[in-house]
Structure formats: structure tokens, C-alpha cells
Motif scaffolding. Structure first.
Motif, PDB file in Angstrom:
ATOM      1  N   THR A 182       7.313  13.632 -33.522  1.00 35.13           N
ATOM      2  CA  THR A 182       6.802  15.319 -33.708  1.00 35.13           C
ATOM      3  C   THR A 182       5.255  15.296 -33.892  1.00 35.13           C
ATOM      4  N   VAL A 183       4.631  16.278 -32.871  1.00 34.56           N
ATOM      5  CA  VAL A 183       3.077  15.963 -33.330  1.00 34.56           C
ATOM      6  C   VAL A 183       3.407  17.692 -33.729  1.00 34.56           C
ATOM      7  N   ALA A 184       1.846  17.297 -34.999  1.00 36.46           N
ATOM      8  CA  ALA A 184       1.871  17.991 -35.912  1.00 36.46           C
ATOM      9  C   ALA A 184       0.362  18.266 -35.474  1.00 36.46           C
ATOM     10  N   MET A 185      -0.261  19.635 -36.177  1.00 30.85           N
ATOM     11  CA  MET A 185      -1.743  20.160 -36.156  1.00 30.85           C
ATOM     12  C   MET A 185      -1.804  20.900 -37.698  1.00 30.85           C
ATOM     13  N   PRO A 186      -3.566  20.339 -38.322  1.00 26.45           N
ATOM     14  CA  PRO A 186      -3.412  21.565 -39.311  1.00 26.45           C
ATOM     15  C   PRO A 186      -4.517  22.989 -38.303  1.00 26.45           C
ATOM     16  N   LEU A 187      -3.849  23.478 -39.089  1.00 31.29           N
ATOM     17  CA  LEU A 187      -4.545  25.193 -38.614  1.00 31.29           C
ATOM     18  C   LEU A 187      -5.592  25.641 -40.043  1.00 31.29           C
ATOM     19  N   THR A 188      -7.065  24.971 -39.751  1.00 29.96           N
ATOM     20  CA  THR A 188      -7.578  26.032 -40.652  1.00 29.96           C
ATOM     21  C   THR A 188      -9.307  24.973 -40.192  1.00 29.96           C
ATOM     22  N   ALA A 189     -10.268  25.087 -41.566  1.00 27.34           N
ATOM     23  CA  ALA A 189     -11.866  25.431 -41.098  1.00 27.34           C
ATOM     24  C   ALA A 189     -12.681  25.704 -42.851  1.00 27.34           C
ATOM     25  N   ASN A 190     -12.864  24.741 -42.181  1.00 25.45           N
ATOM     26  CA  ASN A 190     -14.084  24.738 -43.604  1.00 25.45           C
ATOM     27  C   ASN A 190     -15.916  25.387 -43.387  1.00 25.45           C
ATOM     28  N   ASP A 191     -15.777  26.299 -42.406  1.00 27.13           N
ATOM     29  CA  ASP A 191     -16.973  26.810 -41.174  1.00 27.13           C
ATOM     30  C   ASP A 191     -17.612  28.069 -42.344  1.00 27.13           C
ATOM     31  N   TRP A 192     -16.916  28.389 -43.856  1.00 21.46           N
ATOM     32  CA  TRP A 192     -17.614  29.120 -44.284  1.00 21.46           C
ATOM     33  C   TRP A 192     -18.299  29.333 -44.225  1.00 21.46           C
ATOM     34  N   GLN A 193     -19.046  31.153 -44.567  1.00 21.79           N
ATOM     35  CA  GLN A 193     -20.205  32.161 -44.611  1.00 21.79           C
ATOM     36  C   GLN A 193     -20.169  32.958 -46.599  1.00 21.79           C
ATOM     37  N   HIS A 288       2.023  25.550 -26.528  1.00 15.96           N
ATOM     38  CA  HIS A 288       3.087  24.664 -27.039  1.00 15.96           C
ATOM     39  C   HIS A 288       3.762  24.785 -27.929  1.00 15.96           C
ATOM     40  N   PRO A 289       5.046  25.624 -27.716  1.00 15.60           N
ATOM     41  CA  PRO A 289       5.936  26.156 -29.128  1.00 15.60           C
ATOM     42  C   PRO A 289       6.631  24.760 -30.240  1.00 15.60           C
ATOM     43  N   LYS A 290       5.803  23.345 -29.190  1.00  9.93           N
ATOM     44  CA  LYS A 290       7.001  22.497 -30.282  1.00  9.93           C
ATOM     45  C   LYS A 290       5.604  22.288 -30.722  1.00  9.93           C
ATOM     46  N   LEU A 291       4.876  22.212 -30.530  1.00  5.99           N
ATOM     47  CA  LEU A 291       3.499  21.845 -31.318  1.00  5.99           C
ATOM     48  C   LEU A 291       3.309  22.799 -33.122  1.00  5.99           C
ATOM     49  N   GLN A 292       3.501  21.502 -34.076  1.00  4.70           N
ATOM     50  CA  GLN A 292       3.595  22.062 -35.462  1.00  4.70           C
ATOM     51  C   GLN A 292       2.630  22.367 -35.970  1.00  4.70           C
ATOM     52  N   VAL A 293       2.868  23.980 -36.434  1.00  2.12           N
ATOM     53  CA  VAL A 293       1.621  23.901 -36.694  1.00  2.12           C
ATOM     54  C   VAL A 293       1.178  24.185 -38.559  1.00  2.12           C
ATOM     55  N   VAL A 294       1.055  23.353 -39.044  1.00  3.23           N
ATOM     56  CA  VAL A 294       0.315  24.064 -40.480  1.00  3.23           C
ATOM     57  C   VAL A 294      -0.581  24.546 -40.948  1.00  3.23           C
ATOM     58  N   ALA A 295      -0.659  26.022 -41.465  1.00  2.00           N
ATOM     59  CA  ALA A 295      -1.742  26.289 -41.545  1.00  2.00           C
ATOM     60  C   ALA A 295      -1.880  26.155 -42.577  1.00  2.00           C
ATOM     61  N   ASP A 296      -3.088  26.723 -42.916  1.00  2.08           N
ATOM     62  CA  ASP A 296      -4.471  26.985 -44.861  1.00  2.08           C
ATOM     63  C   ASP A 296      -3.624  28.482 -44.853  1.00  2.08           C
ATOM     64  N   PRO A 297      -3.245  28.795 -45.637  1.00  2.00           N
ATOM     65  CA  PRO A 297      -3.056  30.197 -45.960  1.00  2.00           C
ATOM     66  C   PRO A 297      -4.312  30.914 -46.001  1.00  2.00           C
ATOM     67  N   VAL A 298      -5.522  30.556 -46.468  1.00  2.00           N
ATOM     68  CA  VAL A 298      -6.663  31.285 -46.564  1.00  2.00           C
ATOM     69  C   VAL A 298      -7.322  31.549 -46.029  1.00  2.00           C
ATOM     70  N   TYR A 299      -7.131  30.504 -44.575  1.00  3.60           N
ATOM     71  CA  TYR A 299      -7.391  30.131 -43.505  1.00  3.60           C
ATOM     72  C   TYR A 299      -6.892  31.808 -42.168  1.00  3.60           C
ATOM     73  N   VAL A 300      -5.266  31.601 -42.457  1.00  2.00           N
ATOM     74  CA  VAL A 300      -4.895  32.380 -42.256  1.00  2.00           C
ATOM     75  C   VAL A 300      -5.378  33.643 -42.759  1.00  2.00           C
ATOM     76  N   GLN A 301      -5.295  34.146 -43.884  1.00  2.00           N
ATOM     77  CA  GLN A 301      -6.112  35.924 -44.389  1.00  2.00           C
ATOM     78  C   GLN A 301      -6.860  35.580 -44.199  1.00  2.00           C
ATOM     79  N   GLU A 302      -8.340  35.177 -43.843  1.00  2.00           N
ATOM     80  CA  GLU A 302      -9.893  35.369 -43.710  1.00  2.00           C
ATOM     81  C   GLU A 302      -9.466  35.652 -41.854  1.00  2.00           C
TER      82      GLU A 302
END
Length: 759
Positions: A182-193, A288-302
Motif C-alpha cells: 500500500t502506497v499512501a501520501m498526505p495531501l496537505t500544505a503548511n505554506d499559508w499566507q 496513478h489510481p493505486k496511490l492512496q491519497v489522504v487529504a487534509d480537508p482544510v487544504y482541499v477547501q482552500e
């Protein structure tokens, strides 16, 4: 007919080493270790074929660097393998990677001429081996093979060890079941302005549409930013009512659900580089549909991300592990981050609003900057997370073979599933070498070659045992690196790429009520510093509410502020709002707490976190400095007493009531000490201090502001006082007359006294 391998070298030297730089830039971005810990190598693999098939051939590009102070003569790079060798253990593989283990490599793949290299320069050479090369056709079994690069120039000889991995394509060997990965990655960011103009409009309660420019916290102009919901902050507005456990947070989550569609007038946004990176990463993820993306909902929102996800993480990538390590819930509450802000339920709510769907994706708590402890796991479970993602540090026990990375831990809040990443695979995917001595793994290509070889070995060591391994990318993995790794894994028939849900439901490796983690204490000083700064800035806002605003809002009022107030704010209501500032304060606190949440993300404290804390303090300073003393001219005093007028202005949209204090630096020229003044919204008011003098001279009056509790705030003003004492009343003339009378009497006695006979 067999064709000789084609090899060529770039003419001249490569002063910029662009070929290597392009391939190693991702490693430089990902690694947080200092450069002086990385060995400087003569040979660097810039490109390599990670999986060799019956038709792929083998391709390699190598950068040869001359790190000495003398010119290097022309030389030869020889590349060879051992076509019949099979690694017997992980120790053997690691030893080979570290240039140890005397494994012979008698099967040549080809040789490349390397031109002379000037001191401090480099040359890039390439090797292209056709699929019908004799050495490649000698590969009768699939799996990793030792690959040796030997560079000789004059008396200099350098070896570099890597791996060539042959797939089973075209071979007659027996097929064994693929190993689950299983290959997973976090989808987020911390470079907020932070948009300073939006903060100004929020404080002044004005319409942001009348100002076309938007300024960011770092002073840059933002030409475009999307609305950012305050639900993550608003759900935590009721700070005093934050509770432990997902059931206790139900009401707060429901409140957040209602307010998550609000806008903050572009108050918070991602930086332009982050948005650009997000787009490229999402393009890579789509391939790559097999890549398991775990998203930060605040990041998705922005960001407006539409990436297909396997689940969502805690809002704003909140650092749960640091929260547990600090073990001081009140410190987070005082800083503006309540438990209600990062529940699993609130994460689902934010995501549903951001995507305009009614879906409730699976939630995963992603590990932060510290290790998962029992306290951290219990808190995550209480917050509604049934599954967490952990690094290899979660379980330090060394086993002979790799095993499924699924654990079940019994916590005080209930059972929780831990998905632990496999150490070597994830280390390489994160952009690190498996050890400092693994010289070939200083580049992306070298790490990729080792990663593929390692995964093949893991399948071969127990080919008929069902196992499910986890490999993760980092929060900052680039699109290029993700593409390279996923493409190689998809070409590896010994791997079966599975999803997170499959791994979570696999038979756990262990079920226990303890955690085997690193014994070393975590350094939380940086996070504590940020918490203290955020607590100070939030305290300034609550002090404004209770002790500065004329219609004060008590601590109980603040605790019950409606988190939907910001949603109901209407810029057109500024001329008609009531004198009750609760709604306005709710928006101010929501903005602060949203910044606070982004200052406590799962990455180790960085300049981005510092910027959020700084901006929160700047907003508080702006609020308090909106009440100021108008500079006044110097005062001249010609009698024993006079009046010193002081004007106080209030730029806030609500009336304030404050103390004005004055003190001089002279004992002969003094002023009255304190006056209390009420100033209407967007107005000025004047108070007068009485000046008393006992002599001519000069002094400076220091005028300052304080809240109704006597605590100083804002700036001070200095007023010069000059005293020129004159006779200005009857008492002065009486004194002068009495003095004159005494003088006359003295003269009369001098001329009319009787002389002594002896004189």
C-alpha cells in the motif's frame, strides 16, 4: 545477432552538473538533514532503469565529479553485474549498498569513455544497453542483482554499488503470489499566507470589495486567492467547553457543520508556489489510481482540489502527537485550538462543504512531528479516528523477515488500528539514503533503484506468505518523484498495490495494549514557544473584549460566543449594527484561531509556523493600537496650575472605555495621574490633566493608556511642559508686600539703633 551496447559521453565538462541536479533536486527539497552529513561522492547515478524487462534493455546516466584540486585525466567507467547471484538476506543487500561484501560481478554491461575533468568540475556519461545484450540474456531468474560501477582515471579507482532488478517478464521461472504493498501520501500544505487587507477589513468591519489589492502577511501581493472557510476555527470558538472524546464533541461538530460554508474574505490562503505545486502533484496523482491519497480537508477547501482520495486526515494536518507529548490541553485552548477543531467528524464536515458532497470519507490520523505514544493514540481514538498512519519508529522490534504493518492497540478510548510504514522502503521514498555509507543512494535515481530491488527481495524472502506492507511519501514529495516511484512500482509484477482499507482490515501483526516506541524524549520546546505566543495574542483579544470595549464582554460571554457569527457578518451592516460587539468579536477570534491551527501542523516547527504565530500577534497589536493617543504640542505653564489636554482616538467600530495615565519626570512639575474616558466608535475624545508647578523649569509628561483593570496597552506619547512662574494673583502681591515691609523695617533698625559705648 547480438549488438554491442551503445555508450557515449557528453563532450567537454559539465560545469553546472545540470543532469545530476535535475534528478537530485527532489532529494534536496525533501531532506531536512544538513548537507554536511551527506557524503560527497565521485560517482552519482542520475538516471537508471529501475525494472528491467525482456524488452526494456538497461539505461544509465552517471555524473563523474572531480572533487579534488587537480585536473583528472580521461578514464573509463565500467558497468557490470552478477547475473547468477541471489541475495540471501537483507543484511547482504545493505552491506552491498554500503560498498561492502565482496560479491564478484563478472558479467559486463558495457564501458564508457570519460573525458578529462578539470578540478572541481564534472562530466556526465551515459550507458545504453540493448535488450538482446548477452549479459541481460543471461539473467535466468528475476529479482535484484548486484550492480557495480567502476571508474578508473590514471591512478584513481572508484567503485559504486547499486542494483539491477529483473522482472519475471519473459523468464521461464515459476510465478509466485505478488506481495501486497500500500502506497499512501498526505495531501496537505503548511505554506499559508494571511491577507493583511482582509484582516484590516475584519477589524474595521468594512466591505472588502472596495479595496482591489490584497496584501499577504509577508508583504507580497496576491493577485488571486480563493475563499477560505473558517469552520475549522469557528468550531473551536467555545473554548471553555471543549471536551474529551468523540461523543462529547458532537454538539461542537454540529455547530462546525453549520458554519463551515462561511468565507473569511480571503483572510487565509495558500502561497502561489504552494498552489502551483499542488496542481502538479494532483496531476501526478491522477496518473496513478493505486496511490492512496489522504487529504487534509482544510487544504482541499482552500486549494479547490478535485483529486481522488482514499481518505482524509485531521483538519490542517494538526499535530496530534505533539499535542500528546506536551500533555497540556489548556495550553492549546488558551492558544485558540480546541479539541472540537480537529475531530474526525469536523474533518468530514469541512471536506463535505469543500467538495459540495454528502460523502463521509474514511478518516486517518497522520503522524506528526513526534512518535505515536499511548496517550496520542488514545486521544486520536477519542477524537473519532479509528486508524492512524505511523512511521517505522512505532515498532522497533527487529524481525527476520518483513511482516504486515497492521497493528491493533487497545487504548483507554477503545481499540485503534495502526498502519506502520515499512522502514527501508519509506526511508527511500522520503528522499533519504538507507545509511550514510550507501553512496549510490545520494540521488533520486539511486534511491529508486534500491527501493525497487528491496521490494523484490521482500517478496522473494517469503513468496507464499501473505503480507501487506505500507510505504508513504512525505508532505513535500514532488510530482516528478511521485511519478518516478509509482511508475516503477506499477511495472513490478511481484507487487500487488492495494488500498488503505484493505490493509486496515488485514489480520493484524500484533494486538496489544502497549506501544514499542523510541525511548528518547521528544523535544517540544519549539511547539511550546509557539503555543505561548498564540496564548499571548489571544489573551490580548479577550482583554480588549472584557476590559477595553465600553460594552464589555465577560469571560462567560466569550466562552459562549456564537461560532456562526462570522457566517452572519454582512459588510453592508456596518452602518446599522447594534452596540453589541459579540458578533464582531466572534469573527476576530475565529480568524485568530484559524491562524493558530495552521501554526501547529504535523511538520516540525518551521518559518511557516512562525509566520502564522507572528501574524496572529500582529492582528492583536493592530486591534489594541487602534486606540491611540493623538500627539499633542508642548505645554507652557505661567502659574501654579494649568490644564494639559489629551486627545484619544478610537478607530474600532465599537465604543471603548479606557484609562489615560500621566506621569512626569520632575518632582516640581507634576500632573494628575489618571482619567477615565469613553470614546465612541471611529471617534475622538479629550481629557484634561491638571498640571501643578512649584518652580520654573521644564519636564516631560509620559501619557499612556490602560484597560479598566489598570493593565497598560498601546503606545505612549511624551508631552513637553515648560514652567515660567509669574505673579498672577493676590497672594503673590501680599507676599511681595510683606517682603518689602520687612526690608523697610530692617533699614529703619539699621539707622536708628543705639550704638554700644565701645563702638
Amino acid at each position: 545477432m547480438l549488438f554491442a551496447p551503445t555508450a557515449w559521453a557528453d563532450n567537454g565538462t559539465d560545469n553546472s552538473t545540470d543532469s545530476a541536479a535535475n534528478d537530485t533536486s527532489q532529494s534536496q527539497n525533501q531532506q531536512t538533514k544538513s548537507a554536511d552529513k551527506q557524503p560527497t561522492e565521485t560517482l552519482t547515478i542520475a538516471q537508471i532503469t529501475p525494472v528491467v524487462t525482456a524488452s526494456s534493455g538497461f539505461h544509465m546516466q552517471v555524473v563523474v565529479a572531480n572533487t579534488t584540486t587537480t585536473d583528472a585525466p580521461s578514464g573509463t567507467l565500467d558497468v557490470s553485474i552478477n547475473a547468477l547471484f541471489t541475495f540471501a538476506s537483507r543484511t547482504d543487500m545493505q552491506s552491498w549498498a554500503e560498498n561492502g561484501t565482496g560479491i564478484p560481478t563478472p558479467n559486463p554491461l558495457g564501458s564508457v569513455h570519460v573525458p578529462a575533468i578539470a578540478a572541481g568540475q564534472s562530466a556526465t556519461v551515459s550507458l545504453d544497453v540493448q535488450s538482446d545484450n548477452q549479459t541481460l540474456t543471461q539473467l535466468r531468474s528475476w529479482g535484484p542483482k548486484p550492480l557495480r560501477l567502476s571508474y578508473t582515471a590514471g591512478d584513481t579507482h572508484t567503485d559504486l554499488h547499486s542494483f539491477l532488478t529483473r522482472s519475471s517478464d519473459g523468464l521461464q521461472s515459476a510465478q509466485t503470489p505478488a506481495m501486497n504493498l500500500t502506497v499512501a501520501m498526505p495531501l496537505t500544505a503548511n505554506d499559508w499566507q494571511v491577507n493583511n487587507t482582509a484582516v484590516k477589513h475584519l477589524i474595521e468591519e468594512t466591505d472588502s470589495s472596495d479595496d482591489g489589492g490584497t496584501g499577504s502577511a509577508d508583504g507580497s501581493a496576491q493577485s488571486e486567492s480563493k475563499p477560505e472557510s473558517q469552520s475549522d476555527a469557528q468550531s473551536g470558538s467555545n473554548q471553555s467547553k471543549s471536551t474529551q472524546g468523540s461523543d462529547a464533541n458532537t454538539s461542537s461538530d454540529a455547530t462546525a457543520a453549520q458554519s463551515s460554508s462561511t468565507s473569511s474574505s480571503n483572510l487565509l490562503s495558500l502561497s502561489e508556489p504552494s498552489i502551483a505545486q499542488a496542481k502538479t502533484v494532483e496531476q501526478a496523482v491522477a496518473k496513478h489510481p493505486k496511490l492512496q491519497v489522504v487529504a487534509d480537508p482544510v487544504y482541499v477547501q482552500e486549494s479547490g482540489s478535485t483529486a481522488a482520495i482514499a481518505g482524509i486526515m485531521q483538519p490542517a494536518d494538526f499535530d496530534i502527537t505533539a499535542y500528546a507529548a506536551i500533555n497540556d490541553a489548556s495550553a492549546y485552548t488558551n492558544a485558540g485550538v480546541s479539541d472540537a477543531q480537529w475531530t474526525a467528524k469536523n474533518a468530514q464536515t469541512i471536506y463535505a462543504v469543500a467538495t459540495k458532497t454528502a460523502s463521509n470519507p474514511q478518516t486517518y490520523a497522520w503522524q506528526g512531528s513526534d512518535d505515536w505514544s499511548m496517550d496520542a493514540l488514545a486521544k486520536a481514538r477519542a477524537q473519532g479516528y479509528s486508524t492512524v498512519i505511523a512511521t517505522a519508529s512505532f515498532d522497533n522490534a527487529q524481525t527476520d523477515t518483513v511482516h504486515t504493518g497492521t497493528y491493533t492497540v487497545n487504548t483507554s478510548a477503545g481499540d485503534i488500528t495502526v498502519l506502520k510504514e515499512q522502514s527501508e522502503l519509506s526511508t527511500l521514498a522520503h528522499g533519504y539514503a538507507t545509511s550514510k555509507s550507501a553512496a549510490a543512494e545520494t540521488s533520486d535515481a539511486g534511491r529508486l533503484s534500491r527501493l525497487i530491488a528491496q521490494s523484490a527481495f521482500y517478496q522473494m524472502e517469503q513468496p507464499y506468505t501473505t503480507r501487506n506492507l505500507l510505504m508513504t511519501f512525505t508532505r513535500s514529495s514532488s510530482a516528478e518523484w511521485i511519478n518516478q516511484v509509482m511508475s516503477a512500482l506499477e511495472q513490478s509484477p511481484w507487487l500487488n498495490l492495494t488500498d488503505l482499507q484493505t490493509m486496515a482490515t488485514a489480520d493484524p501483526y500484533t494486538v496489544s495494549d502497549s506501544v514499542n516506541q523510541n525511548a528518547a524524549d521528544q523535544d517540544t520546546s519549539a511547539t511550546r514557544s509557539i503555543l505561548d505566543r498564540l496564548a499571548a495574542s489571544r489573551s490580548g483579544i479577550t482583554r480588549l473584549a472584557s476590559s477595553i470595549l465600553k460594552n464589555g464582554v465577560t469571560s462567560d460571554d466569550i466562552a459562549s460566543l456564537d461560532p456562526q457569527a462570522l457566517a452572519r457578518r454582512d459588510a453592508d451592516s456596518t452602518a446599522n449594527h447594534s452596540n453589541d460587539p459579540k458578533q464582531w468579536l466572534s469573527g476576530i477570534l475565529a480568524a485568530h484561531d484559524s491562524m493558530a491551527l495552521r501554526a501547529l501542523t504535523g511538520t516540525a516547527p518551521s518559518t511557516s509556523h512562525e509566520r502564522m504565530a507572528d501574524t496572529a500577534q500582529q492582528m492583536t497589536d493592530t486591534l489594541l493600537n487602534s486606540i491611540s493617543i493623538t500627539p499633542s504640542e508642548s505645554v507652557s505653564v505661567f502659574s501654579e496650575s494649568a490644564q494639559m489636554p489629551v486627545t484619544v482616538s478610537n478607530a474600532l467600530p465599537y465604543a471603548v472605555k479606557v484609562q489615560v495615565n500621566s506621569i512626569t519626570d520632575s518632582m516640581q512639575i507634576v500632573t494628575s495621574r489618571t482619567n477615565t474616558v469613553s470614546i465612541p466608535a471611529h471617534s475622538e475624545a479629550q481629557v484634561a490633566f491638571t498640571i501643578r508647578v512649584s518652580t520654573s523649569g521644564s519636564a516631560t509628561a509620559r501619557v499612556s493608556l490602560a484597560d479598566r483593570q489598570g493593565n497598560a496597552f498601546g503606545g505612549t506619547q511624551n508631552t513637553a511642559i515648560t514652567s515660567v512662574l509669574r505673579i498672577s494673583d493676590a497672594s503673590g502681591f501680599i507676599i511681595i508686600g510683606f517682603a518689602a515691609l520687612l526690608g523697610v523695617v530692617g533699614l529703619w533698625r539699621q539707622f536708628n539703633r543705639k550704638k554700644d559705648p565701645d563702638e
